[in-house]
Design a protein around this motif. Structure first.
Motif, PDB file in Angstrom:
ATOM      1  N   GLN A   1       0.657  -0.897  -0.028  1.00 23.68           N
ATOM      2  CA  GLN A   1       0.084  -0.150   0.036  1.00 23.68           C
ATOM      3  C   GLN A   1       0.777   1.121  -0.261  1.00 23.68           C
ATOM      4  N   LEU A   2       2.562   1.117   0.383  1.00 22.03           N
ATOM      5  CA  LEU A   2       3.355   2.271  -0.068  1.00 22.03           C
ATOM      6  C   LEU A   2       3.870   1.937  -0.838  1.00 22.03           C
ATOM      7  N   GLN A   3       3.764   1.271  -1.693  1.00 25.19           N
ATOM      8  CA  GLN A   3       4.608   1.394  -2.461  1.00 25.19           C
ATOM      9  C   GLN A   3       3.742   1.801  -4.037  1.00 25.19           C
ATOM     10  N   GLN A   4       3.376   2.974  -4.423  1.00 27.31           N
ATOM     11  CA  GLN A   4       2.740   2.596  -5.048  1.00 27.31           C
ATOM     12  C   GLN A   4       3.106   3.216  -7.195  1.00 27.31           C
ATOM     13  N   ASN A   5       2.947   3.595  -7.701  1.00 32.46           N
ATOM     14  CA  ASN A   5       2.818   4.178  -8.944  1.00 32.46           C
ATOM     15  C   ASN A   5       4.615   4.283  -9.287  1.00 32.46           C
ATOM     16  N   GLY A   6       5.089   3.336  -8.584  1.00 33.01           N
ATOM     17  CA  GLY A   6       6.898   3.233  -8.753  1.00 33.01           C
ATOM     18  C   GLY A   6       7.578   4.456  -7.920  1.00 33.01           C
ATOM     19  N   SER A   7       6.547   4.873  -7.347  1.00 33.62           N
ATOM     20  CA  SER A   7       7.413   5.328  -5.277  1.00 33.62           C
ATOM     21  C   SER A   7       6.827   5.285  -4.134  1.00 33.62           C
ATOM     22  N   THR A   8       7.357   5.098  -3.274  1.00 35.93           N
ATOM     23  CA  THR A   8       6.759   5.230  -1.900  1.00 35.93           C
ATOM     24  C   THR A   8       6.460   6.467  -0.852  1.00 35.93           C
ATOM     25  N   GLY A   9       5.107   5.536  -0.767  1.00 37.46           N
ATOM     26  CA  GLY A   9       4.534   6.849   0.716  1.00 37.46           C
ATOM     27  C   GLY A   9       3.191   7.413  -0.656  1.00 37.46           C
ATOM     28  N   ILE A  10       2.594   7.810   0.819  1.00 36.23           N
ATOM     29  CA  ILE A  10       1.491   8.528   0.111  1.00 36.23           C
ATOM     30  C   ILE A  10       1.375   9.903   0.099  1.00 36.23           C
ATOM     31  N   ALA A  11       2.021  10.926  -1.255  1.00 38.19           N
ATOM     32  CA  ALA A  11       2.020  12.304  -1.306  1.00 38.19           C
ATOM     33  C   ALA A  11       0.336  13.009  -0.621  1.00 38.19           C
ATOM     34  N   LEU A  12       0.630  13.899   0.260  1.00 42.54           N
ATOM     35  CA  LEU A  12      -0.475  14.683   1.208  1.00 42.54           C
ATOM     36  C   LEU A  12      -0.162  15.635   1.497  1.00 42.54           C
ATOM     37  N   SER A  13      -0.728  16.692   0.619  1.00 44.35           N
ATOM     38  CA  SER A  13      -0.381  18.118   0.781  1.00 44.35           C
ATOM     39  C   SER A  13      -0.721  18.719   2.385  1.00 44.35           C
ATOM     40  N   LEU A  14       0.329  19.486   2.938  1.00 42.32           N
ATOM     41  CA  LEU A  14      -0.157  20.028   4.305  1.00 42.32           C
ATOM     42  C   LEU A  14      -1.870  20.556   4.785  1.00 42.32           C
ATOM     43  N   GLN A  15      -2.744  20.680   3.371  1.00 40.11           N
ATOM     44  CA  GLN A  15      -3.958  21.353   3.892  1.00 40.11           C
ATOM     45  C   GLN A  15      -4.911  19.854   3.578  1.00 40.11           C
ATOM     46  N   GLU A  16      -3.914  18.801   3.383  1.00 39.44           N
ATOM     47  CA  GLU A  16      -4.430  17.398   3.211  1.00 39.44           C
ATOM     48  C   GLU A  16      -4.544  16.792   4.216  1.00 39.44           C
ATOM     49  N   GLN A  17      -3.611  16.274   4.943  1.00 41.23           N
ATOM     50  CA  GLN A  17      -2.595  16.140   6.517  1.00 41.23           C
ATOM     51  C   GLN A  17      -3.748  16.837   7.260  1.00 41.23           C
ATOM     52  N   GLN A  18      -4.088  18.557   7.283  1.00 42.60           N
ATOM     53  CA  GLN A  18      -4.804  18.843   8.574  1.00 42.60           C
ATOM     54  C   GLN A  18      -6.025  18.369   8.486  1.00 42.60           C
ATOM     55  N   GLN A  19      -6.532  18.308   6.978  1.00 33.89           N
ATOM     56  CA  GLN A  19      -8.104  17.678   6.723  1.00 33.89           C
ATOM     57  C   GLN A  19      -7.919  16.267   8.006  1.00 33.89           C
ATOM     58  N   LEU A  20      -7.051  14.926   7.420  1.00 32.78           N
ATOM     59  CA  LEU A  20      -7.207  14.354   7.888  1.00 32.78           C
ATOM     60  C   LEU A  20      -6.583  14.319   9.196  1.00 32.78           C
ATOM     61  N   ILE A  21      -6.097  15.158  10.324  1.00 33.80           N
ATOM     62  CA  ILE A  21      -6.426  15.538  11.437  1.00 33.80           C
ATOM     63  C   ILE A  21      -7.586  15.790  11.624  1.00 33.80           C
ATOM     64  N   ALA A  22      -8.037  16.993  11.496  1.00 30.17           N
ATOM     65  CA  ALA A  22     -10.035  17.104  11.980  1.00 30.17           C
ATOM     66  C   ALA A  22     -10.412  15.878  11.989  1.00 30.17           C
ATOM     67  N   PHE A  23     -10.336  15.183  10.643  1.00 31.00           N
ATOM     68  CA  PHE A  23     -11.045  13.655  11.097  1.00 31.00           C
ATOM     69  C   PHE A  23     -10.960  12.735  11.715  1.00 31.00           C
ATOM     70  N   LEU A  24      -9.331  12.550  12.643  1.00 28.78           N
ATOM     71  CA  LEU A  24      -9.217  11.419  13.348  1.00 28.78           C
ATOM     72  C   LEU A  24      -9.488  12.159  14.819  1.00 28.78           C
ATOM     73  N   HIS A  25      -9.857  13.448  14.921  1.00 32.79           N
ATOM     74  CA  HIS A  25     -10.005  13.739  16.318  1.00 32.79           C
ATOM     75  C   HIS A  25     -11.372  13.538  16.391  1.00 32.79           C
ATOM     76  N   THR A  26     -12.166  13.155  15.556  1.00 33.28           N
ATOM     77  CA  THR A  26     -13.683  12.952  15.508  1.00 33.28           C
ATOM     78  C   THR A  26     -13.984  11.789  15.833  1.00 33.28           C
ATOM     79  N   LEU A  27     -12.425  10.447  16.355  1.00 30.04           N
ATOM     80  CA  LEU A  27     -12.443   9.116  16.497  1.00 30.04           C
ATOM     81  C   LEU A  27     -12.173   9.490  18.633  1.00 30.04           C
ATOM     82  N   THR A  28     -12.511  10.591  19.107  1.00 28.99           N
ATOM     83  CA  THR A  28     -12.395  10.529  20.508  1.00 28.99           C
ATOM     84  C   THR A  28     -13.311  10.052  20.521  1.00 28.99           C
ATOM     85  N   ASP A  29     -13.459   9.350  21.756  1.00 32.21           N
ATOM     86  CA  ASP A  29     -14.978   8.732  22.581  1.00 32.21           C
ATOM     87  C   ASP A  29     -14.796   9.664  24.058  1.00 32.21           C
TER      88      ASP A  29
END
Length: 347
Positions: free
Chosen positions: A303-331
């Protein structure tokens, strides 16, 4: 910290008042239909209550000062906030990060490498390890048999006047099976319940998560319960009994070197630092790793080797969007539920 001596002096009333909260919990419908239990260790309110007493009792350790809860604290979703804990009886740092305890009933392997196959086996390591609770089992059983309250509690839980190591492990397993978390804002959103509103930023993060992350952090357990090399290292030394091998240490298979169990992301905002060695202090660091810090090795997850490159390309904005979602998992109900709290604390 409560000492073993203080526990012996506790009023039995405090234990008895805890028992009504030790009922068998209901399972939220988006998680599963029922709690899976082995035939030899069915859940009972009495067994759960006993396991809860044992979980919080530092008298189980060699020096009477370390309990299971020393490294698994409720307000941190049963993690400890440390990269490598020094809370054990030796004071030495542990070699693995203490994981959160959540939805364990559905896991088919425990520890970061799956070294324990079930909850009945998992507590033996921490109880006896020289750097954790450091307890001699004969001394443990003597402590329990001479205790003011435990003989009656074991009788109620298992209908026997014999206190044995397997019964200790069974009681601890029963309590840990009740540590169910699925009442976050995300859960209320998917169940269409009041209080389940997500912002546009959080919804964007959820879309990104489903695109990039949920092949491993799967289903509403947010884990596939499997083992993956997520690109943390490119070298795996054989010192410390091949501890760096991860799953490969258990299986002896080269294809498993560097693979670690996928942790659940539930309550992830409460359980920093992250990874099996606690190397990342923030969610931002974690996402930066996946975006640009992946290290290559033969067992790197596909899953971390796609199209000849490693990792998941995420912009800083996308990273902040993901972090915002992850905070919704707090119970918040999970970390404040009295049924999971310390029954020895005097009211």
């Amino acid at each position: 910290m409560i000492t073993a001596l203080a526990l012996v002096g506790c009023d039995l009333r405090d234990v008895e008042e805890a028992e009504p909260d030790s009922r068998i919990p209901e399972v939220p419908p988006n998680l599963a239909e029922a709690i899976p239990v082995p035939n030899h260790n069915p859940l009972t309110p009495e067994g759960i209550a006993l396991g809860r007493m044992l979980f919080y009792d530092p008298g189980l350790s060699a020096n009477g000062q370390v309990s299971c809860a020393s490294c698994h604290q409720q307000d941190k979703a049963f993690s400890d906030g440390q990269a490598l804990s020094k809370a054990g009886v030796s004071g030495k740092p542990l070699l693995r990060h203490a994981p959160t305890l959540v939805n364990l009933a559905w896991m088919d392997g425990m520890f970061w490498d799956g070294g324990a196959k079930n909850l009945e086996a998992v507590s033996m390591g921490p109880l006896t390890h020289a750097d954790e609770m450091g307890q001699n089992l004969n001394s443990l059983l003597l402590y329990l048999r001479q205790h003011r309250h435990y003989p009656a509690q074991f009788e109620k839980a298992f209908d026997t006047d014999s206190i044995t190591s397997p019964l200790v492990l069974r009681a601890l397993a029963q309590f840990q099976r009740t540590l169910i978390s699925a009442n976050s804002r995300y859960d209320r959103y998917v169940r269409k319940e009041p209080g389940g509103k997500l912002s546009s930023l959080e919804l964007q993060g959820m879309a990104l998560f489903r695109r990039h992350c949920d092949s491993c952090h799967a289903t509403d357990f947010f884990t596939d319960n499997r083992y993956h090399n997520n690109g943390l290292d490119s070298d795996f030394p054989e010192d410390h009994e091949q501890l760096a091998y991860g799953r490969g240490r258990i299986t002896g298979i080269a294809q498993d070197i560097g693979r670690y169990k996928t942790p659940s992301l539930r309550n992830i905002a409460l359980t920093a630092p992250y990874m099996h060695d606690g190397r990342f202090g923030t969610l931002q660091e974690v996402l930066q790793h996946y975006s640009s810090g992946i290290k290559s090795y033969a067992t790197l997850a596909p899953q971390l080797q796609q199209n000849g490159s490693t990792g998941i390309a995420l912009s800083l904005q996308e990273q902040q969007q993901l972090i915002a979602f992850l905070h919704t998992l707090t119970d918040s109900t999970f970390i404040s539920n009295n049924a999971y709290g310390n029954p020895w604390e005097l009211q």
